[in-house]
Each structure stands twice: as structure tokens, then as C-alpha cells.
Design a protein around this motif. Structure first.
Motif, short mmCIF file in Angstrom:
data_model
loop_
_atom_site.label_atom_id
_atom_site.label_comp_id
_atom_site.label_asym_id
_atom_site.label_seq_id
_atom_site.Cartn_x
_atom_site.Cartn_y
_atom_site.Cartn_z
N MET A 1 0.84 -1.19 0.00
CA MET A 1 0.00 0.00 0.00
C MET A 1 0.88 1.24 0.00
N PRO A 2 0.45 2.28 -0.70
CA PRO A 2 1.23 3.52 -0.71
C PRO A 2 1.13 4.26 0.62
N THR A 3 2.02 5.21 0.79
CA THR A 3 1.99 6.06 1.98
C THR A 3 1.26 7.36 1.65
N TRP A 4 0.95 8.11 2.68
CA TRP A 4 0.31 9.41 2.48
C TRP A 4 1.24 10.35 1.71
N ARG A 5 2.55 10.26 1.97
CA ARG A 5 3.52 11.09 1.24
C ARG A 5 3.50 10.76 -0.25
N GLU A 6 3.36 9.49 -0.58
CA GLU A 6 3.30 9.09 -1.99
C GLU A 6 2.03 9.61 -2.65
N LEU A 7 0.93 9.60 -1.92
CA LEU A 7 -0.31 10.15 -2.47
C LEU A 7 -0.16 11.65 -2.73
N LYS A 8 0.46 12.37 -1.81
CA LYS A 8 0.70 13.81 -2.00
C LYS A 8 1.58 14.02 -3.22
N ARG A 9 2.64 13.24 -3.35
CA ARG A 9 3.54 13.36 -4.50
C ARG A 9 2.80 13.09 -5.81
N PHE A 10 1.92 12.08 -5.81
CA PHE A 10 1.11 11.79 -6.99
C PHE A 10 0.30 13.01 -7.39
N CYS A 11 -0.40 13.60 -6.42
CA CYS A 11 -1.25 14.76 -6.71
C CYS A 11 -0.43 15.90 -7.31
N GLU A 12 0.74 16.15 -6.75
CA GLU A 12 1.58 17.24 -7.25
C GLU A 12 2.08 16.96 -8.66
N ARG A 13 2.45 15.73 -8.95
CA ARG A 13 2.99 15.38 -10.26
C ARG A 13 1.92 15.20 -11.33
N LYS A 20 -6.70 23.82 -0.26
CA LYS A 20 -6.86 24.11 1.17
C LYS A 20 -5.87 23.24 1.94
N GLN A 21 -5.30 23.83 3.00
CA GLN A 21 -4.39 23.07 3.85
C GLN A 21 -4.72 23.38 5.30
N THR A 22 -5.17 22.37 6.00
CA THR A 22 -5.47 22.51 7.43
C THR A 22 -4.67 21.41 8.12
N ASP A 23 -5.36 20.47 8.74
CA ASP A 23 -4.67 19.30 9.27
C ASP A 23 -4.54 18.21 8.20
N HIS A 24 -5.04 18.51 7.00
CA HIS A 24 -4.91 17.65 5.82
C HIS A 24 -4.62 18.55 4.61
N TYR A 25 -4.17 17.94 3.54
CA TYR A 25 -4.03 18.63 2.25
C TYR A 25 -5.28 18.30 1.44
N GLY A 34 -14.79 18.79 -17.90
CA GLY A 34 -15.48 19.51 -16.84
C GLY A 34 -15.71 18.70 -15.58
N ASN A 35 -15.26 17.45 -15.57
CA ASN A 35 -15.40 16.62 -14.37
C ASN A 35 -14.45 17.12 -13.29
N VAL A 36 -14.92 17.10 -12.06
CA VAL A 36 -14.12 17.56 -10.92
C VAL A 36 -13.89 16.38 -9.99
N ARG A 37 -12.63 16.16 -9.65
CA ARG A 37 -12.27 15.12 -8.68
C ARG A 37 -11.62 15.79 -7.49
N ARG A 38 -11.88 15.27 -6.31
CA ARG A 38 -11.31 15.82 -5.08
C ARG A 38 -10.74 14.68 -4.24
N THR A 39 -9.67 15.01 -3.51
CA THR A 39 -9.12 14.05 -2.56
C THR A 39 -8.53 14.81 -1.38
N LYS A 40 -8.46 14.12 -0.27
CA LYS A 40 -7.91 14.67 0.97
C LYS A 40 -6.74 13.78 1.37
N VAL A 41 -5.60 14.41 1.68
CA VAL A 41 -4.39 13.67 2.00
C VAL A 41 -3.95 14.00 3.42
N SER A 42 -3.77 12.97 4.23
CA SER A 42 -3.30 13.16 5.59
C SER A 42 -1.89 13.72 5.59
#
Length: 72
Positions: A1-13, A20-25, A34-42
Motif C-alpha cells: 500500500m502507498p503512503t500518504w507522502r506518496e499520495l501527495k507526491r502523486f497529486c503534485e505530479r 486548502k491546507q489545514t490538518d490535511h491537504y 469539466g469533471n471535478v475530482r477531489r481528494t484529501k491527503v493526511s
């Protein structure tokens, strides 16, 4: 399974926008149709639990595991 850091890296790349950045990204991606996708990264660095990873991959990222792996 991937890590949260890998998920963040995926989103950036893969062109996801950090909106928004609070206690999550919080990321959003709009495609050409026109489709919109959203995700929250720890902000944690641990591994994403298997049940949660399958949900994120299918319903939020909407990409194959192979595509995800090619971007990290």
C-alpha cells in the motif's frame, strides 16, 4: 500500500491543485470534460490502510494503480 507522502507526491505530479491546507491537504483536479475530482491527503507519513486506499483510488483519484505508480 502507498503512503500518504506518496499520495501527495502523486497529486503534485499529476496536476492536482492544492486548494486548502489545514490538518490535511485538500486537492482538486478538473479535467477537459469539466469533471471535478477531489481528494484529501493526511499530513501523516504512514501507510494508507488497504480498505481506504481502494476507496481513494476508485472514487477520488479515478485512476488505475498502474497509472498511480507511474507518477510517484
Amino acid at each position: 500500500m502507498p503512503t500518504w507522502r506518496e499520495l501527495k507526491r502523486f497529486c503534485e505530479r499529476d496536476g492536482w491543485e492544492l486548494y486548502k491546507q489545514t490538518d490535511h491537504y485538500f486537492y482538486v483536479k478538473r479535467d477537459k470534460n469539466g469533471n471535478v475530482r477531489r481528494t484529501k491527503v493526511s499530513m501523516g507519513s504512514g501507510e494508507i490502510p488497504k480498505y481506504l486506499w481502494k476507496e481513494i483510488l476508485k472514487n477520488q483519484l479515478q485512476v488505475s494503480e498502474e497509472y498511480f505508480n507511474s507518477k510517484i
